[in-house]
Design a protein around this motif. Structure first.
Motif, PDB file in Angstrom:
ATOM      1  N   PHE A  22     -38.499   9.843  14.848  1.00 12.81           N
ATOM      2  CA  PHE A  22     -37.385   9.338  14.043  1.00 12.81           C
ATOM      3  C   PHE A  22     -36.044   9.856  14.540  1.00 12.81           C
ATOM      4  O   PHE A  22     -35.019   9.188  14.366  1.00 12.81           O
ATOM      5  CB  PHE A  22     -37.580   9.716  12.567  1.00 12.81           C
ATOM      6  CG  PHE A  22     -37.306  11.156  12.241  1.00 12.81           C
ATOM      7  CD1 PHE A  22     -36.053  11.563  11.792  1.00 12.81           C
ATOM      8  CD2 PHE A  22     -38.292  12.116  12.376  1.00 12.81           C
ATOM      9  CE1 PHE A  22     -35.796  12.889  11.491  1.00 12.81           C
ATOM     10  CE2 PHE A  22     -38.048  13.445  12.064  1.00 12.81           C
ATOM     11  CZ  PHE A  22     -36.801  13.833  11.630  1.00 12.81           C
ATOM     12  N   ARG A  23     -36.014  11.033  15.171  1.00 13.58           N
ATOM     13  CA  ARG A  23     -34.744  11.654  15.529  1.00 13.58           C
ATOM     14  C   ARG A  23     -33.943  10.827  16.547  1.00 13.58           C
ATOM     15  O   ARG A  23     -32.815  10.397  16.247  1.00 13.58           O
ATOM     16  CB  ARG A  23     -34.991  13.073  16.052  1.00 13.58           C
ATOM     17  CG  ARG A  23     -35.444  14.055  14.979  1.00 13.58           C
ATOM     18  CD  ARG A  23     -35.743  15.413  15.567  1.00 13.58           C
ATOM     19  NE  ARG A  23     -36.070  16.415  14.568  1.00 13.58           N
ATOM     20  CZ  ARG A  23     -35.182  17.161  13.928  1.00 13.58           C
ATOM     21  NH1 ARG A  23     -33.901  17.004  14.181  1.00 13.58           N
ATOM     22  NH2 ARG A  23     -35.565  18.058  13.035  1.00 13.58           N
ATOM     23  N   PRO A  24     -34.454  10.590  17.758  1.00 17.51           N
ATOM     24  CA  PRO A  24     -33.632   9.847  18.713  1.00 17.51           C
ATOM     25  C   PRO A  24     -33.449   8.384  18.329  1.00 17.51           C
ATOM     26  O   PRO A  24     -32.370   7.816  18.543  1.00 17.51           O
ATOM     27  CB  PRO A  24     -34.411   9.976  20.023  1.00 17.51           C
ATOM     28  CG  PRO A  24     -35.824  10.199  19.614  1.00 17.51           C
ATOM     29  CD  PRO A  24     -35.735  11.012  18.349  1.00 17.51           C
ATOM     30  N   PHE A  25     -34.481   7.778  17.744  1.00 19.77           N
ATOM     31  CA  PHE A  25     -34.371   6.355  17.448  1.00 19.77           C
ATOM     32  C   PHE A  25     -33.426   6.083  16.286  1.00 19.77           C
ATOM     33  O   PHE A  25     -32.651   5.123  16.317  1.00 19.77           O
ATOM     34  CB  PHE A  25     -35.753   5.753  17.189  1.00 19.77           C
ATOM     35  CG  PHE A  25     -36.501   5.433  18.449  1.00 19.77           C
ATOM     36  CD1 PHE A  25     -36.087   4.412  19.286  1.00 19.77           C
ATOM     37  CD2 PHE A  25     -37.614   6.169  18.807  1.00 19.77           C
ATOM     38  CE1 PHE A  25     -36.760   4.120  20.459  1.00 19.77           C
ATOM     39  CE2 PHE A  25     -38.311   5.882  19.986  1.00 19.77           C
ATOM     40  CZ  PHE A  25     -37.878   4.852  20.805  1.00 19.77           C
ATOM     41  N   PHE A  26     -33.438   6.907  15.247  1.00 19.86           N
ATOM     42  CA  PHE A  26     -32.499   6.715  14.147  1.00 19.86           C
ATOM     43  C   PHE A  26     -31.072   6.976  14.621  1.00 19.86           C
ATOM     44  O   PHE A  26     -30.139   6.248  14.256  1.00 19.86           O
ATOM     45  CB  PHE A  26     -32.827   7.653  12.978  1.00 19.86           C
ATOM     46  CG  PHE A  26     -34.034   7.248  12.174  1.00 19.86           C
ATOM     47  CD1 PHE A  26     -34.802   6.150  12.524  1.00 19.86           C
ATOM     48  CD2 PHE A  26     -34.418   7.975  11.059  1.00 19.86           C
ATOM     49  CE1 PHE A  26     -35.926   5.777  11.787  1.00 19.86           C
ATOM     50  CE2 PHE A  26     -35.518   7.609  10.306  1.00 19.86           C
ATOM     51  CZ  PHE A  26     -36.274   6.521  10.668  1.00 19.86           C
ATOM     52  N   LEU A  27     -30.903   8.034  15.417  1.00 19.00           N
ATOM     53  CA  LEU A  27     -29.565   8.373  15.898  1.00 19.00           C
ATOM     54  C   LEU A  27     -29.001   7.259  16.772  1.00 19.00           C
ATOM     55  O   LEU A  27     -27.857   6.810  16.586  1.00 19.00           O
ATOM     56  CB  LEU A  27     -29.623   9.687  16.673  1.00 19.00           C
ATOM     57  CG  LEU A  27     -28.288  10.273  17.149  1.00 19.00           C
ATOM     58  CD1 LEU A  27     -27.408  10.625  15.959  1.00 19.00           C
ATOM     59  CD2 LEU A  27     -28.527  11.509  18.003  1.00 19.00           C
ATOM     60  N   LEU A  28     -29.797   6.784  17.722  1.00 17.68           N
ATOM     61  CA  LEU A  28     -29.328   5.727  18.621  1.00 17.68           C
ATOM     62  C   LEU A  28     -29.144   4.412  17.870  1.00 17.68           C
ATOM     63  O   LEU A  28     -28.213   3.656  18.156  1.00 17.68           O
ATOM     64  CB  LEU A  28     -30.316   5.542  19.770  1.00 17.68           C
ATOM     65  CG  LEU A  28     -30.307   6.653  20.826  1.00 17.68           C
ATOM     66  CD1 LEU A  28     -31.480   6.495  21.786  1.00 17.68           C
ATOM     67  CD2 LEU A  28     -28.988   6.653  21.594  1.00 17.68           C
ATOM     68  N   LEU A  98     -39.992   6.861  26.294  1.00 17.12           N
ATOM     69  CA  LEU A  98     -40.104   5.729  25.377  1.00 17.12           C
ATOM     70  C   LEU A  98     -38.723   5.286  24.906  1.00 17.12           C
ATOM     71  O   LEU A  98     -38.439   4.076  24.811  1.00 17.12           O
ATOM     72  CB  LEU A  98     -40.972   6.142  24.189  1.00 17.12           C
ATOM     73  CG  LEU A  98     -41.526   5.042  23.276  1.00 17.12           C
ATOM     74  CD1 LEU A  98     -42.357   4.041  24.064  1.00 17.12           C
ATOM     75  CD2 LEU A  98     -42.343   5.646  22.149  1.00 17.12           C
ATOM     76  N   VAL A  99     -37.861   6.246  24.639  1.00 16.59           N
ATOM     77  CA  VAL A  99     -36.486   5.934  24.230  1.00 16.59           C
ATOM     78  C   VAL A  99     -35.762   5.178  25.343  1.00 16.59           C
ATOM     79  O   VAL A  99     -35.036   4.209  25.088  1.00 16.59           O
ATOM     80  CB  VAL A  99     -35.725   7.218  23.859  1.00 16.59           C
ATOM     81  CG1 VAL A  99     -34.233   6.938  23.694  1.00 16.59           C
ATOM     82  CG2 VAL A  99     -36.286   7.815  22.574  1.00 16.59           C
ATOM     83  N   LEU A 100     -35.963   5.592  26.578  1.00  6.42           N
ATOM     84  CA  LEU A 100     -35.311   4.916  27.704  1.00  6.42           C
ATOM     85  C   LEU A 100     -35.763   3.468  27.840  1.00  6.42           C
ATOM     86  O   LEU A 100     -34.968   2.605  28.224  1.00  6.42           O
ATOM     87  CB  LEU A 100     -35.578   5.676  29.002  1.00  6.42           C
ATOM     88  CG  LEU A 100     -34.769   6.963  29.209  1.00  6.42           C
ATOM     89  CD1 LEU A 100     -35.226   7.668  30.482  1.00  6.42           C
ATOM     90  CD2 LEU A 100     -33.274   6.654  29.281  1.00  6.42           C
ATOM     91  N   LEU A 107     -28.180  -1.222  27.301  1.00  5.37           N
ATOM     92  CA  LEU A 107     -27.018  -0.887  28.125  1.00  5.37           C
ATOM     93  C   LEU A 107     -26.691  -1.980  29.133  1.00  5.37           C
ATOM     94  O   LEU A 107     -25.537  -2.172  29.492  1.00  5.37           O
ATOM     95  CB  LEU A 107     -27.263   0.438  28.855  1.00  5.37           C
ATOM     96  CG  LEU A 107     -27.402   1.683  27.969  1.00  5.37           C
ATOM     97  CD1 LEU A 107     -27.717   2.903  28.829  1.00  5.37           C
ATOM     98  CD2 LEU A 107     -26.147   1.914  27.146  1.00  5.37           C
ATOM     99  N   VAL A 108     -27.712  -2.686  29.607  1.00 10.91           N
ATOM    100  CA  VAL A 108     -27.486  -3.662  30.681  1.00 10.91           C
ATOM    101  C   VAL A 108     -27.483  -5.102  30.184  1.00 10.91           C
ATOM    102  O   VAL A 108     -27.356  -6.027  30.983  1.00 10.91           O
ATOM    103  CB  VAL A 108     -28.535  -3.508  31.807  1.00 10.91           C
ATOM    104  CG1 VAL A 108     -28.487  -2.114  32.387  1.00 10.91           C
ATOM    105  CG2 VAL A 108     -29.944  -3.843  31.313  1.00 10.91           C
TER     106      VAL A 108
END
Length: 394
Positions: A22-28, A98-100, A107-108
Protein backbone atom coordinates in the motif's frame (compact mmCIF):
# COMPACT_ATOMS: atom_id res chain seq x y z
CA UNK A 1 10.46 6.64 36.85
CA UNK A 2 6.92 7.71 36.06
CA UNK A 3 5.76 6.93 32.53
CA UNK A 4 3.03 8.93 30.86
CA UNK A 5 0.96 6.31 29.04
CA UNK A 6 -0.96 9.06 27.26
CA UNK A 7 2.11 10.64 25.71
CA UNK A 8 2.16 10.77 21.93
CA UNK A 9 4.37 8.07 20.36
CA UNK A 10 7.70 9.19 19.02
CA UNK A 11 8.01 9.69 15.31
CA UNK A 12 9.54 6.56 13.78
CA UNK A 13 13.10 6.88 12.56
CA UNK A 14 14.22 5.89 9.08
CA UNK A 15 12.24 5.17 5.96
CA UNK A 16 9.98 2.33 4.85
CA UNK A 17 8.50 3.18 1.41
CA UNK A 18 8.72 -0.45 0.26
CA UNK A 19 7.70 -2.18 3.50
CA UNK A 20 4.27 -3.20 2.13
CA UNK A 21 2.37 -2.75 -1.11
CA UNK A 22 0.00 0.00 0.00
CA UNK A 23 2.87 2.41 0.72
CA UNK A 24 4.38 3.09 -2.73
CA UNK A 25 1.17 2.54 -4.67
CA UNK A 26 -1.00 4.83 -2.53
CA UNK A 27 1.71 7.50 -2.52
CA UNK A 28 2.25 7.38 -6.28
CA UNK A 29 -1.49 7.17 -6.97
CA UNK A 30 -2.14 10.36 -5.01
CA UNK A 31 0.69 12.33 -6.62
CA UNK A 32 -0.21 11.00 -10.04
CA UNK A 33 -3.85 11.93 -9.48
CA UNK A 34 -2.91 15.59 -8.98
CA UNK A 35 -0.45 15.82 -11.89
CA UNK A 36 -2.67 13.79 -14.21
CA UNK A 37 -5.75 15.92 -13.57
CA UNK A 38 -3.81 19.19 -13.74
CA UNK A 39 -2.32 18.20 -17.11
CA UNK A 40 -5.70 17.04 -18.40
CA UNK A 41 -7.35 20.27 -17.27
CA UNK A 42 -4.60 22.34 -18.87
CA UNK A 43 -5.03 20.47 -22.13
CA UNK A 44 -8.82 20.86 -22.14
CA UNK A 45 -8.69 24.57 -21.29
CA UNK A 46 -5.89 25.57 -23.68
CA UNK A 47 -6.54 23.06 -26.45
CA UNK A 48 -2.82 22.28 -26.46
CA UNK A 49 -1.82 18.62 -26.36
CA UNK A 50 1.24 17.00 -27.88
CA UNK A 51 -0.35 13.96 -29.51
CA UNK A 52 1.70 10.82 -29.33
CA UNK A 53 -0.06 7.51 -28.69
CA UNK A 54 -3.30 8.85 -27.19
CA UNK A 55 -5.33 11.91 -28.01
CA UNK A 56 -6.15 14.02 -24.96
CA UNK A 57 -9.59 12.57 -24.19
CA UNK A 58 -8.39 8.99 -24.50
CA UNK A 59 -5.26 9.70 -22.46
CA UNK A 60 -7.44 11.15 -19.73
CA UNK A 61 -9.79 8.15 -19.74
CA UNK A 62 -7.05 5.52 -20.02
CA UNK A 63 -4.83 6.93 -17.30
CA UNK A 64 -7.78 7.50 -14.96
CA UNK A 65 -8.43 3.76 -15.14
CA UNK A 66 -5.09 2.07 -15.72
CA UNK A 67 -2.95 4.69 -14.01
CA UNK A 68 -4.64 6.14 -10.93
CA UNK A 69 -7.34 3.56 -10.14
CA UNK A 70 -5.21 0.50 -10.82
CA UNK A 71 -2.46 1.83 -8.52
CA UNK A 72 -4.89 2.16 -5.62
CA UNK A 73 -6.33 -1.29 -6.31
CA UNK A 74 -2.83 -2.78 -6.42
CA UNK A 75 -1.84 -1.20 -3.11
CA UNK A 76 -4.99 -2.42 -1.41
CA UNK A 77 -4.88 -5.96 -2.79
CA UNK A 78 -1.19 -6.52 -2.06
CA UNK A 79 -1.95 -5.61 1.54
CA UNK A 80 -5.29 -7.43 1.81
CA UNK A 81 -4.10 -10.71 0.27
CA UNK A 82 -1.26 -10.83 2.78
CA UNK A 83 -3.83 -10.53 5.56
CA UNK A 84 -6.20 -13.07 4.00
CA UNK A 85 -3.57 -15.72 3.39
CA UNK A 86 -0.97 -15.05 6.08
CA UNK A 87 1.65 -15.27 3.32
CA UNK A 88 4.05 -12.46 2.38
CA UNK A 89 3.43 -10.31 -0.66
CA UNK A 90 6.29 -8.45 -2.40
CA UNK A 91 8.31 -6.01 -0.33
CA UNK A 92 11.67 -4.34 -0.88
CA UNK A 93 13.22 -4.74 -4.33
CA UNK A 94 10.55 -7.16 -5.68
CA UNK A 95 7.92 -4.55 -4.76
CA UNK A 96 10.05 -1.82 -6.36
CA UNK A 97 10.15 -3.79 -9.62
CA UNK A 98 6.38 -4.21 -9.51
CA UNK A 99 6.00 -0.47 -8.94
CA UNK A 100 8.22 0.23 -11.95
CA UNK A 101 5.99 -1.92 -14.16
CA UNK A 102 3.16 0.46 -13.27
CA UNK A 103 5.22 3.68 -13.27
CA UNK A 104 7.13 3.43 -16.55
CA UNK A 105 4.03 3.45 -18.80
CA UNK A 106 2.69 6.44 -16.86
CA UNK A 107 5.90 8.41 -17.46
CA UNK A 108 6.15 7.61 -21.17
CA UNK A 109 2.46 7.72 -22.11
CA UNK A 110 2.78 11.28 -23.45
CA UNK A 111 6.29 11.21 -24.93
CA UNK A 112 7.44 9.91 -28.32
CA UNK A 113 8.19 6.19 -28.44
CA UNK A 114 7.27 3.31 -30.80
CA UNK A 115 3.54 2.55 -30.32
CA UNK A 116 3.99 -1.22 -30.10
CA UNK A 117 6.72 -0.86 -27.49
CA UNK A 118 4.54 1.41 -25.35
CA UNK A 119 1.60 -0.98 -25.65
CA UNK A 120 3.76 -3.90 -24.51
CA UNK A 121 5.08 -1.95 -21.53
CA UNK A 122 1.58 -0.86 -20.57
CA UNK A 123 0.17 -4.38 -20.67
CA UNK A 124 2.72 -5.97 -18.34
CA UNK A 125 1.57 -4.74 -14.95
CA UNK A 126 -1.93 -6.16 -14.50
CA UNK A 127 -1.13 -9.77 -15.54
CA UNK A 128 1.97 -9.71 -13.33
CA UNK A 129 -0.03 -8.47 -10.35
CA UNK A 130 -2.71 -11.11 -10.99
CA UNK A 131 -0.08 -13.88 -11.01
CA UNK A 132 1.56 -12.61 -7.80
CA UNK A 133 -1.76 -12.58 -5.95
CA UNK A 134 -2.97 -15.86 -7.44
CA UNK A 135 0.14 -17.68 -6.22
CA UNK A 136 -0.56 -16.61 -2.65
CA UNK A 137 -4.23 -17.55 -2.87
CA UNK A 138 -3.36 -20.91 -4.39
CA UNK A 139 -0.76 -21.69 -1.70
CA UNK A 140 -3.26 -20.74 1.00
CA UNK A 141 -5.96 -22.87 -0.70
CA UNK A 142 -8.45 -20.01 -0.98
CA UNK A 143 -10.36 -20.61 -4.22
CA UNK A 144 -13.17 -18.39 -2.95
CA UNK A 145 -10.78 -15.46 -3.49
CA UNK A 146 -9.83 -16.37 -7.06
CA UNK A 147 -12.26 -13.69 -8.23
CA UNK A 148 -9.59 -11.13 -7.29
CA UNK A 149 -6.95 -12.15 -9.87
CA UNK A 150 -9.75 -12.94 -12.33
CA UNK A 151 -10.99 -9.35 -12.16
CA UNK A 152 -7.45 -8.07 -12.66
CA UNK A 153 -7.16 -10.20 -15.80
CA UNK A 154 -10.49 -8.81 -17.00
CA UNK A 155 -9.05 -5.32 -16.54
CA UNK A 156 -5.97 -6.44 -18.49
CA UNK A 157 -8.25 -7.69 -21.29
CA UNK A 158 -9.97 -4.31 -21.53
CA UNK A 159 -6.57 -2.60 -21.73
CA UNK A 160 -5.51 -5.04 -24.45
CA UNK A 161 -8.64 -4.24 -26.45
CA UNK A 162 -7.86 -0.52 -26.35
CA UNK A 163 -4.29 -1.07 -27.52
CA UNK A 164 -5.37 -3.40 -30.32
CA UNK A 165 -7.67 -0.68 -31.63
CA UNK A 166 -4.94 1.97 -31.49
CA UNK A 167 -2.49 -0.38 -33.22
CA UNK A 168 -5.01 -1.01 -35.99
CA UNK A 169 -5.66 -4.65 -35.11
CA UNK A 170 -9.22 -4.42 -33.77
CA UNK A 171 -11.54 -1.76 -35.14
CA UNK A 172 -13.74 0.39 -32.91
CA UNK A 173 -12.99 -1.54 -29.73
CA UNK A 174 -11.81 1.43 -27.64
CA UNK A 175 -15.22 2.64 -26.39
CA UNK A 176 -16.58 -0.78 -25.36
CA UNK A 177 -13.25 -1.71 -23.79
CA UNK A 178 -13.20 1.52 -21.77
CA UNK A 179 -16.70 0.68 -20.53
CA UNK A 180 -15.50 -2.83 -19.69
CA UNK A 181 -12.62 -1.32 -17.71
CA UNK A 182 -14.90 1.05 -15.79
CA UNK A 183 -17.40 -1.68 -14.94
CA UNK A 184 -14.61 -4.04 -13.88
CA UNK A 185 -13.36 -1.39 -11.46
CA UNK A 186 -16.93 -1.03 -10.18
CA UNK A 187 -16.99 -4.81 -9.69
CA UNK A 188 -13.74 -4.64 -7.70
CA UNK A 189 -15.22 -1.95 -5.45
CA UNK A 190 -18.36 -4.04 -4.97
CA UNK A 191 -16.15 -6.96 -3.93
CA UNK A 192 -13.95 -4.82 -1.63
CA UNK A 193 -16.93 -3.06 -0.05
CA UNK A 194 -18.62 -6.32 0.84
CA UNK A 195 -15.47 -7.44 2.66
CA UNK A 196 -14.72 -4.24 4.57
CA UNK A 197 -17.59 -1.76 4.77
CA UNK A 198 -19.97 -3.73 7.07
CA UNK A 199 -16.97 -4.54 9.28
CA UNK A 200 -15.82 -0.91 9.43
CA UNK A 201 -19.34 0.32 10.19
CA UNK A 202 -19.94 -2.29 12.87
CA UNK A 203 -16.56 -1.80 14.52
CA UNK A 204 -16.84 1.99 14.60
CA UNK A 205 -20.51 2.41 15.50
CA UNK A 206 -21.35 -0.83 17.26
CA UNK A 207 -24.32 -1.31 14.93
CA UNK A 208 -25.33 -4.72 13.60
CA UNK A 209 -24.58 -4.70 9.88
CA UNK A 210 -24.56 -7.17 7.02
CA UNK A 211 -26.94 -7.93 4.19
CA UNK A 212 -28.79 -11.14 3.46
CA UNK A 213 -26.87 -14.06 1.98
CA UNK A 214 -28.91 -13.91 -1.21
CA UNK A 215 -28.03 -10.25 -1.79
CA UNK A 216 -24.35 -10.91 -1.10
CA UNK A 217 -24.33 -13.85 -3.51
CA UNK A 218 -25.81 -11.65 -6.24
CA UNK A 219 -23.80 -8.46 -5.61
CA UNK A 220 -20.72 -9.23 -7.72
CA UNK A 221 -22.44 -11.49 -10.31
CA UNK A 222 -25.01 -8.74 -10.97
CA UNK A 223 -22.25 -6.34 -12.05
CA UNK A 224 -20.55 -8.99 -14.20
CA UNK A 225 -23.86 -10.03 -15.79
CA UNK A 226 -24.68 -6.43 -16.64
CA UNK A 227 -21.21 -5.98 -18.13
CA UNK A 228 -21.57 -9.08 -20.30
CA UNK A 229 -25.07 -8.08 -21.40
CA UNK A 230 -23.89 -4.59 -22.26
CA UNK A 231 -21.09 -5.96 -24.46
CA UNK A 232 -22.86 -8.91 -26.09
CA UNK A 233 -26.50 -7.79 -26.36
CA UNK A 234 -26.51 -3.98 -26.51
CA UNK A 235 -30.28 -3.47 -26.84
CA UNK A 236 -31.15 -0.19 -25.09
CA UNK A 237 -34.43 -1.28 -23.48
CA UNK A 238 -32.99 -4.52 -22.10
CA UNK A 239 -29.82 -2.84 -20.85
CA UNK A 240 -31.88 -0.11 -19.17
CA UNK A 241 -34.01 -2.66 -17.33
CA UNK A 242 -30.87 -4.54 -16.29
CA UNK A 243 -29.28 -1.31 -15.02
CA UNK A 244 -32.33 -0.46 -12.91
CA UNK A 245 -32.39 -4.01 -11.51
CA UNK A 246 -28.71 -3.81 -10.53
CA UNK A 247 -29.27 -0.40 -8.92
CA UNK A 248 -32.15 -1.74 -6.81
CA UNK A 249 -30.14 -4.76 -5.68
CA UNK A 250 -27.24 -2.64 -4.51
CA UNK A 251 -29.56 -0.10 -2.89
CA UNK A 252 -30.91 -2.98 -0.79
CA UNK A 253 -27.35 -3.97 0.04
CA UNK A 254 -26.57 -0.42 1.20
CA UNK A 255 -29.77 -0.28 3.24
CA UNK A 256 -28.68 -3.32 5.24
CA UNK A 257 -25.41 -1.55 6.09
CA UNK A 258 -27.04 1.72 7.09
CA UNK A 259 -26.95 3.32 10.51
CA UNK A 260 -27.36 7.03 11.22
CA UNK A 261 -24.07 6.96 13.10
CA UNK A 262 -22.26 6.77 9.74
CA UNK A 263 -22.70 10.52 9.27
CA UNK A 264 -20.72 11.28 12.43
CA UNK A 265 -17.61 9.52 11.08
CA UNK A 266 -15.96 10.97 7.94
CA UNK A 267 -13.96 7.75 7.47
CA UNK A 268 -17.29 5.93 7.09
CA UNK A 269 -19.47 8.34 5.15
CA UNK A 270 -16.85 8.81 2.45
CA UNK A 271 -17.01 5.07 1.71
CA UNK A 272 -20.78 4.91 2.05
CA UNK A 273 -21.36 7.82 -0.33
CA UNK A 274 -18.76 6.39 -2.70
CA UNK A 275 -20.71 3.14 -2.85
CA UNK A 276 -23.91 5.10 -3.39
CA UNK A 277 -22.43 6.54 -6.58
CA UNK A 278 -22.37 3.01 -8.01
CA UNK A 279 -26.15 2.94 -7.74
CA UNK A 280 -26.41 6.46 -9.16
CA UNK A 281 -24.27 5.40 -12.11
CA UNK A 282 -26.62 2.57 -13.04
CA UNK A 283 -29.64 4.86 -12.77
CA UNK A 284 -27.95 7.49 -14.96
CA UNK A 285 -27.05 4.73 -17.42
CA UNK A 286 -30.66 3.56 -17.61
CA UNK A 287 -31.91 7.12 -18.00
CA UNK A 288 -29.42 7.81 -20.78
CA UNK A 289 -30.60 4.79 -22.76
CA UNK A 290 -34.31 5.41 -22.24
CA UNK A 291 -34.03 9.10 -23.12
CA UNK A 292 -31.48 8.58 -25.92
CA UNK A 293 -28.78 10.60 -24.15
CA UNK A 294 -25.06 9.97 -23.84
CA UNK A 295 -23.86 7.61 -21.10
CA UNK A 296 -20.96 9.90 -20.20
CA UNK A 297 -22.79 11.07 -17.06
CA UNK A 298 -23.09 7.50 -15.83
CA UNK A 299 -19.43 6.88 -16.58
CA UNK A 300 -18.39 9.90 -14.54
CA UNK A 301 -20.73 8.88 -11.72
CA UNK A 302 -18.78 5.62 -11.58
CA UNK A 303 -15.29 7.02 -12.12
CA UNK A 304 -15.38 10.23 -10.06
CA UNK A 305 -18.16 9.38 -7.63
CA UNK A 306 -17.64 5.67 -6.98
CA UNK A 307 -14.07 4.76 -7.94
CA UNK A 308 -12.30 7.97 -6.93
CA UNK A 309 -14.25 8.69 -3.78
CA UNK A 310 -14.18 5.11 -2.51
CA UNK A 311 -10.48 4.72 -3.24
CA UNK A 312 -9.65 8.03 -1.54
CA UNK A 313 -11.51 6.86 1.54
CA UNK A 314 -9.82 3.46 1.48
CA UNK A 315 -6.36 4.98 1.06
CA UNK A 316 -6.99 7.27 4.02
CA UNK A 317 -8.20 4.41 6.22
CA UNK A 318 -5.76 1.65 5.22
CA UNK A 319 -2.77 3.99 5.50
CA UNK A 320 -3.61 4.76 9.11
CA UNK A 321 -4.45 1.24 10.21
CA UNK A 322 -1.41 -0.35 8.59
CA UNK A 323 1.04 2.21 9.97
CA UNK A 324 -0.08 1.59 13.55
CA UNK A 325 -2.14 4.78 13.91
CA UNK A 326 -5.69 5.33 15.19
CA UNK A 327 -8.22 5.15 12.38
CA UNK A 328 -9.78 8.59 12.56
CA UNK A 329 -9.91 11.39 10.02
CA UNK A 330 -6.77 13.52 10.02
CA UNK A 331 -7.17 17.32 9.92
CA UNK A 332 -8.47 18.58 6.57
CA UNK A 333 -9.36 15.09 5.31
CA UNK A 334 -13.13 15.60 5.79
CA UNK A 335 -12.73 18.65 3.55
CA UNK A 336 -10.97 16.48 0.97
CA UNK A 337 -13.84 13.98 1.09
CA UNK A 338 -16.35 16.80 0.71
CA UNK A 339 -14.47 18.17 -2.29
CA UNK A 340 -14.76 14.77 -3.98
CA UNK A 341 -18.52 14.88 -3.44
CA UNK A 342 -18.59 18.32 -5.07
CA UNK A 343 -16.36 17.13 -7.93
CA UNK A 344 -18.71 14.25 -8.71
CA UNK A 345 -21.93 16.25 -8.40
CA UNK A 346 -20.68 19.13 -10.53
CA UNK A 347 -19.28 16.90 -13.30
CA UNK A 348 -22.30 14.58 -13.44
CA UNK A 349 -25.34 16.67 -12.59
CA UNK A 350 -24.54 20.24 -13.66
CA UNK A 351 -24.15 19.46 -17.42
CA UNK A 352 -27.43 17.53 -17.35
CA UNK A 353 -29.29 20.52 -15.93
CA UNK A 354 -27.38 23.19 -17.85
CA UNK A 355 -25.63 21.77 -20.95
CA UNK A 356 -23.95 25.09 -21.69
CA UNK A 357 -22.08 24.78 -18.39
CA UNK A 358 -20.09 21.73 -19.49
CA UNK A 359 -16.75 23.50 -19.81
CA UNK A 360 -17.17 25.30 -16.50
CA UNK A 361 -18.33 22.08 -14.81
CA UNK A 362 -15.18 20.27 -16.00
CA UNK A 363 -12.98 23.05 -14.64
CA UNK A 364 -14.69 23.16 -11.23
CA UNK A 365 -14.78 19.38 -10.89
CA UNK A 366 -11.12 18.95 -11.83
CA UNK A 367 -10.07 21.74 -9.45
CA UNK A 368 -11.93 20.09 -6.55
CA UNK A 369 -10.29 16.77 -7.42
CA UNK A 370 -6.81 18.31 -7.47
CA UNK A 371 -7.29 20.06 -4.11
CA UNK A 372 -8.69 16.87 -2.53
CA UNK A 373 -5.63 14.87 -3.52
CA UNK A 374 -3.33 17.73 -2.58
CA UNK A 375 -4.74 17.52 0.95
CA UNK A 376 -4.16 13.76 0.97
CA UNK A 377 -0.56 14.08 -0.17
CA UNK A 378 0.18 16.76 2.44
CA UNK A 379 -1.36 14.70 5.25
CA UNK A 380 -0.15 11.24 4.18
CA UNK A 381 3.12 11.43 2.24
CA UNK A 382 5.44 11.28 5.24
CA UNK A 383 3.18 8.78 6.96
CA UNK A 384 3.51 6.42 3.98
CA UNK A 385 7.27 6.89 3.82
CA UNK A 386 8.02 6.36 7.52
CA UNK A 387 7.96 3.02 9.42
CA UNK A 388 5.01 1.93 11.55
CA UNK A 389 4.61 3.68 14.88
CA UNK A 390 4.40 0.36 16.73
CA UNK A 391 7.60 -1.03 15.21
CA UNK A 392 5.84 -3.95 13.53
CA UNK A 393 6.72 -4.90 9.94
CA UNK A 394 4.59 -3.51 7.15
Amino acid sequence: MKIDIHAAPEKPAGWAPLALGFRPFFLLAAWFAMLFMATSLGGFVTGIWHYNYFDLSLWHAHEMLFGFAVAVVAGFLLTAVRNWTGLPTPTGWPLALLVLLWLIPRLVSAVPMPPLLFALFDMLFLPTLAIVLFRNLQKAKQPHNYSVPALLLLLAASNLGIHLDLLGQLEESTAPMLHLGVLTLVAIIVLMAGRVLPFFIGKTTGAQTGSSKSIEKLALPSILAFTALNLLLPLPAIIAIAAITVALLHALRMQHWYTAAIWKEPMLWVLYIGYGWIIAGFLFYAGALLLDLGVVHAVHAWTIGAVSMFTLGMMARVSLGHTGRPVRALPWMPAAFGLMVVAACVRVIAPLMYPDWLERAVEISATCWIIAFLIFTIRYSMLLLRPRLDGKPG
